[in-house]
Design an enzyme around this catalytic site. Structure first.
Site: not given
Ligand code: 13P
Length: 254
Positions: A10-12, A97, A99, A169, A175, A214, A235-236
């Protein structure tokens, strides 16, 4: 338990179209040796989707969007429809998600409407659920997840579940560098599995349930080794070809 492993990035709100193209080109090459061993997808922003589909055509890396509106079209400024995503060849779509729940007013009802729209356009939803730190510390994790699962998946059939992935999640792990321990994640995944089986019978056992929060190359193996953890939503660590590739390889023991 499902034993198909599915890992998605997920590149956000990261990567311009040029940056996305470069990352897709790198992943196309680095992940090619894993064809047939694992399902992998990347989910860039809307402006990079067409480029990603183009670059990854014929490869084993699939493309997903990060949102979809429930209407076919209309006066919904800033939203995107299933027809638009389907037309350019997108296969997956992330829905609900944390967010989006936290910053954009997403609720279980809107998640449900978006899932139905995705299915209508033959897109495969990746449905996100998860508790906040306050909820975990208050001992209500399972009831929060139960509500998100039952609300989000209202009116969805067992047959539909073959095309739906759940991403667990924990909000406190996103993050933050704080990962749920593999045992803690497994315990929650087992609860999610039990709920899916209650709702959908045997089909609930086949649903891919990803862990997100993470996940990185250093911990993907021990997380995905757990019985009910069928992959990850990343994510990251998905923003660089080498870390995402290492995470996938370690995750499947390649
Ligand atoms: P991180 O891997 O950066 O913690 O993010 C997870 C995430 O929200 C994937 O959708």
């Amino acid at each position: 338990m499902a034993r198909k492993i599915f890992i998605a990035g997920n590149w956000k709100m990261n990567k311009t179209a040029a940056e996305a193209k470069a990352l897709c080109e790198a992943l196309k090459e680095s992940l090619a040796p894993l064809a047939g061993k694992v399902e992998v997808a990347v989910c860039p922003t809307f402006t990079s989707l067409a480029t990603a589909v183009e670059v990854l055509k014929g490869s084993n890396v699939k493309v997903g969007a990060q949102n979809i509106h429930w209407a076919d079209n209309g006066a919904f400024t800033g939203e995107i429809s299933g027809a638009m995503l389907q037309e350019i060849g997108v296969e997956y779509v992330i829905i609900g998600h944390s967010e989006r729940r936290q910053y954009f007013g997403e609720t279980d009802a809107t998640v449900n409407a978006r899932i139905k729209a995705a299915l209508k356009y033959a897109l495969k939803p990746i449905v996100c659920i998860g508790e906040t730190l306050e909820e975990r510390e208050g001992g209500i994790t399972n009831s929060v997840l139960d509500k998100q699962i039952r609300g989000g998946l209202a009116d969805i059939t067992a047959a539909d579940m073959a095309n739906i992935t759940i991403a667990y999640e924990p909000v406190w792990a996103i993050g933050t560098g704080k990962t749920a321990t593999p045992d803690m994640a497994q315990e929650t995944h087992a609860f999610i599995r039990k709920t899916l089986v209650e709702m959908f019978g045997e089909a609930g056992n086949e649903v891919v349930v990803q862990y997100g929060g993470s996940m990185k190359p250093e911990n993907s193996a021990e997380l995905i080794a757990k019985e009910d953890i069928d992959g990850g939503l990343i994510g990251g660590a998905a923003l660089k070809a080498d870390s995402f590739t290492a995470l996938v390889k370690n995750g499947i023991g390649a």
